[in-house]
Design a protein around this motif. Structure first.
Motif, PDB file in Angstrom:
ATOM      1  N   TYR A  37      56.042  -2.627  30.887  1.00  0.00           N
ATOM      2  CA  TYR A  37      55.061  -1.749  31.511  1.00  0.00           C
ATOM      3  C   TYR A  37      53.778  -2.537  31.736  1.00  0.00           C
ATOM      4  CZ  TYR A  37      58.240   1.988  30.251  1.00  0.00           C
ATOM      5  OH  TYR A  37      59.346   2.788  30.144  1.00  0.00           O
ATOM      6  N   PHE A  38      53.004  -2.094  32.697  1.00  0.00           N
ATOM      7  CA  PHE A  38      51.743  -2.741  32.999  1.00  0.00           C
ATOM      8  C   PHE A  38      50.781  -2.590  31.825  1.00  0.00           C
ATOM      9  CE2 PHE A  38      53.295  -1.578  37.249  1.00  0.00           C
ATOM     10  CZ  PHE A  38      53.311  -2.834  37.814  1.00  0.00           C
ATOM     11  N   HIS A  39      49.974  -3.610  31.627  1.00  0.00           N
ATOM     12  CA  HIS A  39      48.906  -3.522  30.639  1.00  0.00           C
ATOM     13  C   HIS A  39      47.774  -2.701  31.246  1.00  0.00           C
ATOM     14  CE1 HIS A  39      46.131  -4.546  27.491  1.00  0.00           C
ATOM     15  NE2 HIS A  39      45.255  -4.951  28.403  1.00  0.00           N
ATOM     16  N   ILE A  40      47.311  -1.705  30.531  1.00  0.00           N
ATOM     17  CA  ILE A  40      46.283  -0.818  31.050  1.00  0.00           C
ATOM     18  C   ILE A  40      44.965  -1.151  30.372  1.00  0.00           C
ATOM     19  CG2 ILE A  40      45.548   1.588  31.301  1.00  0.00           C
ATOM     20  CD1 ILE A  40      48.559   2.317  31.061  1.00  0.00           C
ATOM     21  N   GLU A  41      43.954  -1.473  31.168  1.00  0.00           N
ATOM     22  CA  GLU A  41      42.614  -1.729  30.643  1.00  0.00           C
ATOM     23  C   GLU A  41      41.922  -0.389  30.428  1.00  0.00           C
ATOM     24  OE1 GLU A  41      40.913  -4.520  29.759  1.00  0.00           O
ATOM     25  OE2 GLU A  41      42.746  -5.667  30.093  1.00  0.00           O
ATOM     26  N   LEU A  42      41.573  -0.093  29.201  1.00  0.00           N
ATOM     27  CA  LEU A  42      40.892   1.154  28.878  1.00  0.00           C
ATOM     28  C   LEU A  42      39.392   0.895  28.768  1.00  0.00           C
ATOM     29  CD1 LEU A  42      43.392   2.456  26.184  1.00  0.00           C
ATOM     30  CD2 LEU A  42      43.250   3.122  28.576  1.00  0.00           C
ATOM     31  N   PRO A  43      38.579   1.745  29.393  1.00  0.00           N
ATOM     32  CA  PRO A  43      37.127   1.530  29.365  1.00  0.00           C
ATOM     33  C   PRO A  43      36.520   1.831  28.003  1.00  0.00           C
ATOM     34  CG  PRO A  43      37.664   3.513  30.599  1.00  0.00           C
ATOM     35  CD  PRO A  43      38.962   2.886  30.213  1.00  0.00           C
ATOM     36  N   ARG A  44      35.290   1.375  27.820  1.00  0.00           N
ATOM     37  CA  ARG A  44      34.543   1.655  26.589  1.00  0.00           C
ATOM     38  C   ARG A  44      34.258   3.144  26.480  1.00  0.00           C
ATOM     39  NH1 ARG A  44      29.737  -0.875  27.647  1.00  0.00           N
ATOM     40  NH2 ARG A  44      28.676   0.735  26.448  1.00  0.00           N
ATOM     41  N   LYS A  45      34.198   3.637  25.265  1.00  0.00           N
ATOM     42  CA  LYS A  45      33.893   5.058  25.025  1.00  0.00           C
ATOM     43  C   LYS A  45      32.381   5.245  24.966  1.00  0.00           C
ATOM     44  CE  LYS A  45      38.012   6.971  23.962  1.00  0.00           C
ATOM     45  NZ  LYS A  45      38.591   7.886  24.875  1.00  0.00           N
ATOM     46  N   THR A  46      31.801   5.653  26.083  1.00  0.00           N
ATOM     47  CA  THR A  46      30.405   6.045  26.146  1.00  0.00           C
ATOM     48  C   THR A  46      30.347   7.375  26.880  1.00  0.00           C
ATOM     49  OG1 THR A  46      30.093   4.743  28.155  1.00  0.00           O
ATOM     50  CG2 THR A  46      29.462   3.695  26.087  1.00  0.00           C
ATOM     51  N   TYR A  47      29.366   8.193  26.523  1.00  0.00           N
ATOM     52  CA  TYR A  47      29.331   9.565  27.031  1.00  0.00           C
ATOM     53  C   TYR A  47      27.971   9.905  27.629  1.00  0.00           C
ATOM     54  CZ  TYR A  47      33.609   9.956  24.356  1.00  0.00           C
ATOM     55  OH  TYR A  47      34.873   9.753  23.872  1.00  0.00           O
ATOM     56  N   ARG A  48      27.988  10.899  28.501  1.00  0.00           N
ATOM     57  CA  ARG A  48      26.769  11.474  29.055  1.00  0.00           C
ATOM     58  C   ARG A  48      26.933  12.988  29.059  1.00  0.00           C
ATOM     59  NH1 ARG A  48      27.353   8.975  35.032  1.00  0.00           N
ATOM     60  NH2 ARG A  48      29.582   9.050  35.025  1.00  0.00           N
ATOM     61  N   THR A  49      25.840  13.687  29.292  1.00  0.00           N
ATOM     62  CA  THR A  49      25.861  15.152  29.236  1.00  0.00           C
ATOM     63  C   THR A  49      26.000  15.740  30.625  1.00  0.00           C
ATOM     64  OG1 THR A  49      24.496  15.132  27.259  1.00  0.00           O
ATOM     65  CG2 THR A  49      24.581  17.189  28.485  1.00  0.00           C
ATOM     66  N   PHE A  50      26.895  16.713  30.742  1.00  0.00           N
ATOM     67  CA  PHE A  50      27.014  17.504  31.963  1.00  0.00           C
ATOM     68  C   PHE A  50      26.379  18.853  31.687  1.00  0.00           C
ATOM     69  CE2 PHE A  50      29.186  20.647  34.613  1.00  0.00           C
ATOM     70  CZ  PHE A  50      28.907  20.118  35.864  1.00  0.00           C
ATOM     71  N   ASP A  51      25.483  19.267  32.555  1.00  0.00           N
ATOM     72  CA  ASP A  51      24.789  20.540  32.406  1.00  0.00           C
ATOM     73  C   ASP A  51      25.222  21.433  33.559  1.00  0.00           C
ATOM     74  OD1 ASP A  51      23.108  22.441  31.443  1.00  0.00           O
ATOM     75  OD2 ASP A  51      21.259  21.331  31.815  1.00  0.00           O
ATOM     76  N   GLY A  52      26.179  22.322  33.296  1.00  0.00           N
ATOM     77  CA  GLY A  52      26.749  23.179  34.331  1.00  0.00           C
ATOM     78  C   GLY A  52      26.088  24.534  34.386  1.00  0.00           C
ATOM     79  N   CYS A  53      26.723  25.453  35.045  1.00  0.00           N
ATOM     80  CA  CYS A  53      26.180  26.798  35.278  1.00  0.00           C
ATOM     81  C   CYS A  53      25.703  27.469  33.999  1.00  0.00           C
ATOM     82  CB  CYS A  53      27.244  27.661  35.943  1.00  0.00           C
ATOM     83  SG  CYS A  53      27.712  27.071  37.555  1.00  0.00           S
ATOM     84  N   ALA A  54      26.587  27.720  33.073  1.00  0.00           N
ATOM     85  CA  ALA A  54      26.241  28.436  31.850  1.00  0.00           C
ATOM     86  C   ALA A  54      26.647  27.648  30.614  1.00  0.00           C
ATOM     87  CB  ALA A  54      26.923  29.798  31.847  1.00  0.00           C
ATOM     88  N   PHE A  55      26.884  26.353  30.780  1.00  0.00           N
ATOM     89  CA  PHE A  55      27.409  25.552  29.674  1.00  0.00           C
ATOM     90  C   PHE A  55      26.974  24.102  29.830  1.00  0.00           C
ATOM     91  CE2 PHE A  55      30.482  26.117  33.067  1.00  0.00           C
ATOM     92  CZ  PHE A  55      30.744  24.811  33.445  1.00  0.00           C
TER      93      PHE A  55
END
Length: 194
Positions: free
Chosen positions: A31-49
């Motif tokens: 199977y192909f080797h899959i490059e997984l990205p670094r775990k970094t996060y940002r905030t999503f500010d939606g309608c009511a959540f």
């Protein structure tokens, strides 16, 4: 005649030299080797959540046929997948019960292809976030579905899809990677005005 004898001898020599080794078993699939990205996060500010989501994902407004306000797609371009996100402002207990039953029905539609469907309760009373997480194992169109609610006014549902023919063993590393991001999303989920 002399030439055909030496030709036959060369062919015989080639055939004998090609039979080196006693291992006649087929080679395992690769199977192909899959490059997984670094775990970094940002905030999503939606309608009511609001919630945290991975930086490698893109938040897009849903533009489907049945589009409604506060519906989004969290796209995972390098994995050719997306997490469909829908939100409803519930006004009655009857409407709430119908949405919960719809979530269960949509998850269990995969029973035909699923090896197992595990249900896990989601319970974050501090943020008034409750729900059910459906982990669907097997060659199904959707491997993860869940809904979140405050049991009074808000209802949020998500379903993960890959734009590929489902082959569980092929997508397993990517699925495990994205599931950890979904867990982070759920644990950081907050309703506005609570």
């Amino acid at each position: 005649m002399k030439g055909s004898g030496s030709f036959s001898f060369c062919i015989l020599l080639l055939l004998l030299s090609a039979c080196g080794g006693n291992n006649y078993s087929p080679k395992p699939r690769g199977y192909f080797h899959i490059e997984l990205p670094r775990k970094t996060y940002r905030t999503f500010d939606g309608c009511a959540f609001s919630f945290e989501y991975p930086e490698y994902a893109k938040m897009l407004a849903d533009d489907g046929v049945e589009y409604q306000d506060c519906w989004y797609n969290m796209a995972f371009p390098q994995f050719n997948g997306r997490l469909h996100l829908t939100y409803y402002d519930i006004s009655s207990k009857h409407e709430f019960e119908g949405l919960v039953e719809d979530a269960r029905t949509l998850a269990f539609k995969h029973t035909v292809k699923a090896n197992a469907i595990d249900q896990k309760m989601i319970n974050y009373p501090r943020n008034k976030v409750y729900g059910i997480y459906y982990a669907i194992d097997g060659n199904t169109a959707s491997s993860v579905q869940f809904f979140l609610t405050d049991s009074a006014k808000h209802y949020f549902r998500a379903a993960l899809y890959f734009n590929e023919r489902p082959k569980y063993d092929s997508i397993a590393p990517v699925l495990d990677f994205i599931k950890r991001d979904i867990d982070k999303m759920i644990s950081t989920f907050k309703w506005k005005n609570h």
